[in-house]
Scaffold this active site. Structure first.
Site, PDB file in Angstrom:
ATOM      1  N   HIS A 210     -59.252  37.612  28.305  1.00 57.99           N
ATOM      2  CA  HIS A 210     -58.774  37.193  26.986  1.00 57.99           C
ATOM      3  C   HIS A 210     -57.413  36.508  27.094  1.00 57.99           C
ATOM      4  O   HIS A 210     -56.386  37.172  27.269  1.00 57.99           O
ATOM      5  CB  HIS A 210     -58.710  38.433  26.074  1.00 57.99           C
ATOM      6  CG  HIS A 210     -58.341  38.130  24.660  1.00 57.99           C
ATOM      7  ND1 HIS A 210     -57.679  39.017  23.849  1.00 57.99           N
ATOM      8  CD2 HIS A 210     -58.541  37.028  23.901  1.00 57.99           C
ATOM      9  CE1 HIS A 210     -57.491  38.482  22.666  1.00 57.99           C
ATOM     10  NE2 HIS A 210     -58.000  37.271  22.667  1.00 57.99           N
TER      11      HIS A 210
ATOM     12  N   GLU B 267     -55.345  39.445  28.744  1.00 56.04           N
ATOM     13  CA  GLU B 267     -55.849  40.798  28.557  1.00 56.04           C
ATOM     14  C   GLU B 267     -57.202  40.861  29.279  1.00 56.04           C
ATOM     15  O   GLU B 267     -58.070  40.021  29.011  1.00 56.04           O
ATOM     16  CB  GLU B 267     -56.026  40.983  27.041  1.00 56.04           C
ATOM     17  CG  GLU B 267     -56.153  42.358  26.556  1.00 56.04           C
ATOM     18  CD  GLU B 267     -56.129  42.416  25.022  1.00 56.04           C
ATOM     19  OE1 GLU B 267     -55.800  43.474  24.500  1.00 56.04           O
ATOM     20  OE2 GLU B 267     -56.445  41.425  24.328  1.00 56.04           O
TER      21      GLU B 267
HETATM   22  N1  CAA Z   1     -48.946  22.868  28.408  1.00 59.38           N
HETATM   23  C1  CAA Z   1     -47.780  23.289  28.943  1.00 59.38           C
HETATM   24  N2  CAA Z   1     -46.686  23.530  28.191  1.00 59.38           N
HETATM   25  C2  CAA Z   1     -46.782  23.325  26.860  1.00 59.38           C
HETATM   26  C3  CAA Z   1     -47.972  22.893  26.254  1.00 59.38           C
HETATM   27  C4  CAA Z   1     -49.080  22.667  27.081  1.00 59.38           C
HETATM   28  N3  CAA Z   1     -50.255  22.286  26.606  1.00 59.38           N
HETATM   29  N4  CAA Z   1     -47.748  22.800  24.918  1.00 59.38           N
HETATM   30  C5  CAA Z   1     -46.476  23.156  24.699  1.00 59.38           C
HETATM   31  N5  CAA Z   1     -45.894  23.466  25.876  1.00 59.38           N
HETATM   32  C6  CAA Z   1     -44.516  23.906  26.077  1.00 59.38           C
HETATM   33  C7  CAA Z   1     -43.528  22.964  25.465  1.00 59.38           C
HETATM   34  O1  CAA Z   1     -43.230  21.890  26.342  1.00 59.38           O
HETATM   35  C8  CAA Z   1     -42.332  23.891  25.212  1.00 59.38           C
HETATM   36  O2  CAA Z   1     -41.620  24.104  26.412  1.00 59.38           O
HETATM   37  P1  CAA Z   1     -40.004  24.359  26.395  1.00 59.38           P
HETATM   38  O3  CAA Z   1     -39.782  25.588  25.582  1.00 59.38           O
HETATM   39  O4  CAA Z   1     -39.655  24.527  27.840  1.00 59.38           O
HETATM   40  O5  CAA Z   1     -39.429  23.124  25.755  1.00 59.38           O
HETATM   41  C9  CAA Z   1     -42.987  25.208  24.857  1.00 59.38           C
HETATM   42  O6  CAA Z   1     -44.326  25.134  25.376  1.00 59.38           O
HETATM   43  C10 CAA Z   1     -43.022  25.453  23.360  1.00 59.38           C
HETATM   44  O7  CAA Z   1     -43.651  24.353  22.728  1.00 59.38           O
HETATM   45  P2  CAA Z   1     -43.099  23.631  21.429  1.00 59.38           P
HETATM   46  O8  CAA Z   1     -41.625  23.326  21.564  1.00 59.38           O
HETATM   47  O9  CAA Z   1     -44.018  22.502  21.115  1.00 59.38           O
HETATM   48  O10 CAA Z   1     -43.327  24.666  20.266  1.00 59.38           O
HETATM   49  P3  CAA Z   1     -42.534  25.942  19.786  1.00 59.38           P
HETATM   50  O11 CAA Z   1     -41.241  26.186  20.464  1.00 59.38           O
HETATM   51  O12 CAA Z   1     -42.560  25.841  18.315  1.00 59.38           O
HETATM   52  O13 CAA Z   1     -43.515  27.115  20.259  1.00 59.38           O
HETATM   53  C11 CAA Z   1     -45.459  28.449  20.230  1.00 59.38           C
HETATM   54  C12 CAA Z   1     -44.853  27.093  19.941  1.00 59.38           C
HETATM   55  C13 CAA Z   1     -45.407  28.726  21.723  1.00 59.38           C
HETATM   56  C14 CAA Z   1     -46.898  28.372  19.781  1.00 59.38           C
HETATM   57  C15 CAA Z   1     -44.631  29.545  19.481  1.00 59.38           C
HETATM   58  O14 CAA Z   1     -44.519  29.223  18.126  1.00 59.38           O
HETATM   59  C16 CAA Z   1     -45.252  30.902  19.590  1.00 59.38           C
HETATM   60  O15 CAA Z   1     -45.094  31.617  20.580  1.00 59.38           O
HETATM   61  N6  CAA Z   1     -46.028  31.313  18.534  1.00 59.38           N
HETATM   62  C17 CAA Z   1     -46.741  32.551  18.538  1.00 59.38           C
HETATM   63  C18 CAA Z   1     -47.994  32.388  19.341  1.00 59.38           C
HETATM   64  C19 CAA Z   1     -48.800  33.641  19.402  1.00 59.38           C
HETATM   65  O16 CAA Z   1     -48.485  34.681  18.862  1.00 59.38           O
HETATM   66  N7  CAA Z   1     -49.945  33.533  20.095  1.00 59.38           N
HETATM   67  C20 CAA Z   1     -50.886  34.606  20.197  1.00 59.38           C
HETATM   68  C21 CAA Z   1     -51.883  34.487  19.084  1.00 59.38           C
HETATM   69  S1  CAA Z   1     -53.032  35.828  19.096  1.00 59.38           S
HETATM   70  C22 CAA Z   1     -54.133  35.384  20.273  1.00 59.38           C
HETATM   71  O17 CAA Z   1     -54.054  34.375  20.909  1.00 59.38           O
HETATM   72  C23 CAA Z   1     -55.279  36.324  20.474  1.00 59.38           C
HETATM   73  C24 CAA Z   1     -56.469  36.118  19.630  1.00 59.38           C
HETATM   74  O18 CAA Z   1     -57.546  36.492  20.098  1.00 59.38           O
HETATM   75  C25 CAA Z   1     -56.417  35.592  18.270  1.00 59.38           C
HETATM   76  P1  NAD Z   2     -62.497  26.564  18.201  1.00 60.37           P
HETATM   77  O1  NAD Z   2     -63.213  26.546  16.908  1.00 60.37           O
HETATM   78  O2  NAD Z   2     -61.237  25.793  18.373  1.00 60.37           O
HETATM   79  O3  NAD Z   2     -63.481  26.060  19.372  1.00 60.37           O
HETATM   80  C1  NAD Z   2     -64.773  26.554  19.580  1.00 60.37           C
HETATM   81  C2  NAD Z   2     -65.538  25.488  20.356  1.00 60.37           C
HETATM   82  O4  NAD Z   2     -66.809  26.018  20.748  1.00 60.37           O
HETATM   83  C3  NAD Z   2     -65.824  24.223  19.536  1.00 60.37           C
HETATM   84  O5  NAD Z   2     -65.410  23.085  20.271  1.00 60.37           O
HETATM   85  C4  NAD Z   2     -67.334  24.261  19.328  1.00 60.37           C
HETATM   86  O6  NAD Z   2     -67.931  22.963  19.273  1.00 60.37           O
HETATM   87  C5  NAD Z   2     -67.795  25.018  20.568  1.00 60.37           C
HETATM   88  N1  NAD Z   2     -69.080  25.673  20.425  1.00 60.37           N
HETATM   89  C6  NAD Z   2     -69.548  26.373  19.362  1.00 60.37           C
HETATM   90  N2  NAD Z   2     -70.793  26.826  19.634  1.00 60.37           N
HETATM   91  C7  NAD Z   2     -71.095  26.388  20.889  1.00 60.37           C
HETATM   92  C8  NAD Z   2     -72.242  26.542  21.719  1.00 60.37           C
HETATM   93  N3  NAD Z   2     -73.311  27.234  21.314  1.00 60.37           N
HETATM   94  N4  NAD Z   2     -72.221  25.976  22.948  1.00 60.37           N
HETATM   95  C9  NAD Z   2     -71.132  25.285  23.381  1.00 60.37           C
HETATM   96  N5  NAD Z   2     -70.018  25.114  22.626  1.00 60.37           N
HETATM   97  C10 NAD Z   2     -70.022  25.662  21.401  1.00 60.37           C
HETATM   98  O7  NAD Z   2     -62.290  28.105  18.557  1.00 60.37           O
HETATM   99  P2  NAD Z   2     -61.153  28.774  19.460  1.00 60.37           P
HETATM  100  O8  NAD Z   2     -60.008  29.088  18.603  1.00 60.37           O
HETATM  101  O9  NAD Z   2     -60.985  27.962  20.683  1.00 60.37           O
HETATM  102  O10 NAD Z   2     -61.852  30.174  19.815  1.00 60.37           O
HETATM  103  C11 NAD Z   2     -62.851  30.274  20.803  1.00 60.37           C
HETATM  104  C12 NAD Z   2     -63.001  31.721  21.244  1.00 60.37           C
HETATM  105  O11 NAD Z   2     -61.740  32.194  21.753  1.00 60.37           O
HETATM  106  C13 NAD Z   2     -63.407  32.708  20.150  1.00 60.37           C
HETATM  107  O12 NAD Z   2     -64.198  33.711  20.706  1.00 60.37           O
HETATM  108  C14 NAD Z   2     -62.071  33.274  19.701  1.00 60.37           C
HETATM  109  O13 NAD Z   2     -62.182  34.538  19.109  1.00 60.37           O
HETATM  110  C15 NAD Z   2     -61.350  33.352  21.029  1.00 60.37           C
HETATM  111  N6  NAD Z   2     -59.883  33.334  20.939  1.00 60.37           N
HETATM  112  C16 NAD Z   2     -59.264  32.572  19.999  1.00 60.37           C
HETATM  113  C17 NAD Z   2     -57.879  32.554  19.946  1.00 60.37           C
HETATM  114  C18 NAD Z   2     -57.168  31.734  18.927  1.00 60.37           C
HETATM  115  O14 NAD Z   2     -55.962  31.951  18.707  1.00 60.37           O
HETATM  116  N7  NAD Z   2     -57.814  30.782  18.253  1.00 60.37           N
HETATM  117  C19 NAD Z   2     -57.132  33.300  20.866  1.00 60.37           C
HETATM  118  C20 NAD Z   2     -57.795  34.040  21.852  1.00 60.37           C
HETATM  119  C21 NAD Z   2     -59.181  34.062  21.866  1.00 60.37           C
END
Ligand code: CAA
Ligand code: NAD
Length: 287
Positions: free
Chosen positions: A142, A154
């Site tokens: 994850h 994770e």
């Molecule tokens: N590749 C490499 N580096 C990248 C990049 C990429 N694609 N995109 C951005 N970066 C770098 C930037 O160059 C920048 O580097 P510096 O700090 O050295 O300048 C850094 O990453 C931060 O980028 P930005 O300046 O564009 O943006 P920011 O400072 O506003 O930060 C953020 C953006 C990192 C998203 C910050 O807002 C943040 O940490 N937000 C919280 C994110 C979070 O909580 N994520 C977890 C979500 S929960 C999850 O993911 C689990 C789930 O299943 C839902």
């Molecule tokens: P997203 O909507 O940005 O992307 C999903 C992609 O999967 C799309 O490009 C879609 O076209 C493709 N897709 C859907 N069905 C498909 C299939 N049958 N075969 C091939 N491709 C298919 O979603 P996301 O935010 O990238 O999330 C993707 C997964 O990662 C989910 O399981 C989500 O829970 C998990 N995840 C999301 C986040 C987040 O912050 N968004 C963080 C960690 C994990």
């Protein structure tokens, strides 16, 4: 038996899959990037090229390294192109049935010793593994959003995940430069068990008129020193994904405290999915 992971397939080229592909290619792996259609995989590759170009402009990446990273990522014409992978990681929509369909196909396609992983936010790794004939070689990997920036992976062991699979995946995560935490296979694992109730509570607070969205976010951002407020973060994750995770927590843990806020359901029903659709709790231009 320990598999050397040199070629990785990423299925789902959305925000997570593209980021995971970037991380793996940056670490020197060959990556096959697949989506529901070849056009979507190609578009994701183009988008990655543009995002890496920004890093070159900022002086954070050499132009030659950008070319090399992009060159290691091959957009797939179909899922069949994933056959040579040593590891396939799935990052498609957060839905058990849809993921299971993809894993059944991958299980039939990949050679017997290859590993399978899911980037699921909440769905049971044991249940997904059981849809394949290789549950010992199945694991939860994850990544956090955005994968290239966030320091954590994770790792979730399903009931039947083997020690060899766990060792190979934790080693790979460290090769990616990430810190690993290991969770039992319980809905939401560690991070989303804690994050999604926070986001959901922020939705309830907004729904009840406690404060404006901006003030709820500023309160948490400055009051708790979070990089983003919970509603901004929900828009960033995708409200559809947040709702799917909340539903898994509610259904599987069975407690009322996990019920998703009606406001979250309404926004998802309206197609307000956050940044990816240009509107969620906030509006986004030029996404
Ligand atoms: N590749 C490499 N580096 C990248 C990049 C990429 N694609 N995109 C951005 N970066 C770098 C930037 O160059 C920048 O580097 P510096 O700090 O050295 O300048 C850094 O990453 C931060 O980028 P930005 O300046 O564009 O943006 P920011 O400072 O506003 O930060 C953020 C953006 C990192 C998203 C910050 O807002 C943040 O940490 N937000 C919280 C994110 C979070 O909580 N994520 C977890 C979500 S929960 C999850 O993911 C689990 C789930 O299943 C839902
Ligand atoms: P997203 O909507 O940005 O992307 C999903 C992609 O999967 C799309 O490009 C879609 O076209 C493709 N897709 C859907 N069905 C498909 C299939 N049958 N075969 C091939 N491709 C298919 O979603 P996301 O935010 O990238 O999330 C993707 C997964 O990662 C989910 O399981 C989500 O829970 C998990 N995840 C999301 C986040 C987040 O912050 N968004 C963080 C960690 C994990």
């Amino acid at each position: 038996m320990r598999v050397a992971i040199e070629t990785m397939a990423v299925i789902g080229a959305g925000q997570m899959g593209s980021g995971i592909a970037q991380v793996a290619a940056q670490a020197g792996l060959k990556v096959i990037l697949a989506d529901a259609s070849p056009e979507l995989a190609r578009k994701a590759h183009d988008k990655l090229g543009a995002s890496l170009a920004k890093l070159v402009e900022k002086g954070k990446l050499q132009a030659a390294d950008r070319e090399a990273i992009l060159g290691r990522i091959r957009p797939a014409a179909s899922l069949d192109d994933c056959a040579p992978a040593d590891l396939a990681i799935e990052a498609i929509v957060e839905n058990l049935q849809v993921k299971a369909e993809v894993f059944k196909k991958l299980d039939a396609l990949l050679r017997p010793e290859a590993l399978l992983a899911s980037n699921t936010s909440s769905i049971s790794i044991t249940a997904l593994a059981a849809t394949t004939r290789r549950p010992g070689q199945f694991i939860g990997m994850h990544f956090m959003n955005p994968p290239p920036v966030m320091a954590l992976i994770e790792v979730i062991r399903g009931l039947q995940t083997s020690d060899a699979t766990y060792a190979a995946i934790t080693e790979l995560a460290r090769k990616f430069g990430k810190t690993v935490v290991t969770s039992r296979d319980v809905p939401g694992f560690i991070v989303n068990r804690i994050l999604i109730p926070l986001i959901n509570e922020a939705c309830f607070a907004l729904q009840e008129g406690l404060a404006s969205a901006a003030d709820i976010d500023t309160g948490v951002k400055l009051g708790l020193n979070h990089p983003m407020g919970p509603l901004t973060l929900a828009d960033f994750i995708g409200l559809d994904t947040c709702l799917s995770i909340a539903e898994v927590l509610h259904r599987e843990l069975g407690e009322d405290k996990y019920r998703p806020a009606a406001l979250l359901r309404t926004y998802v029903a309206a197609g307000w999915l956050g940044r990816k659709t240009g509107r969620g709790f906030y509006q986004y231009q030029g996404r």
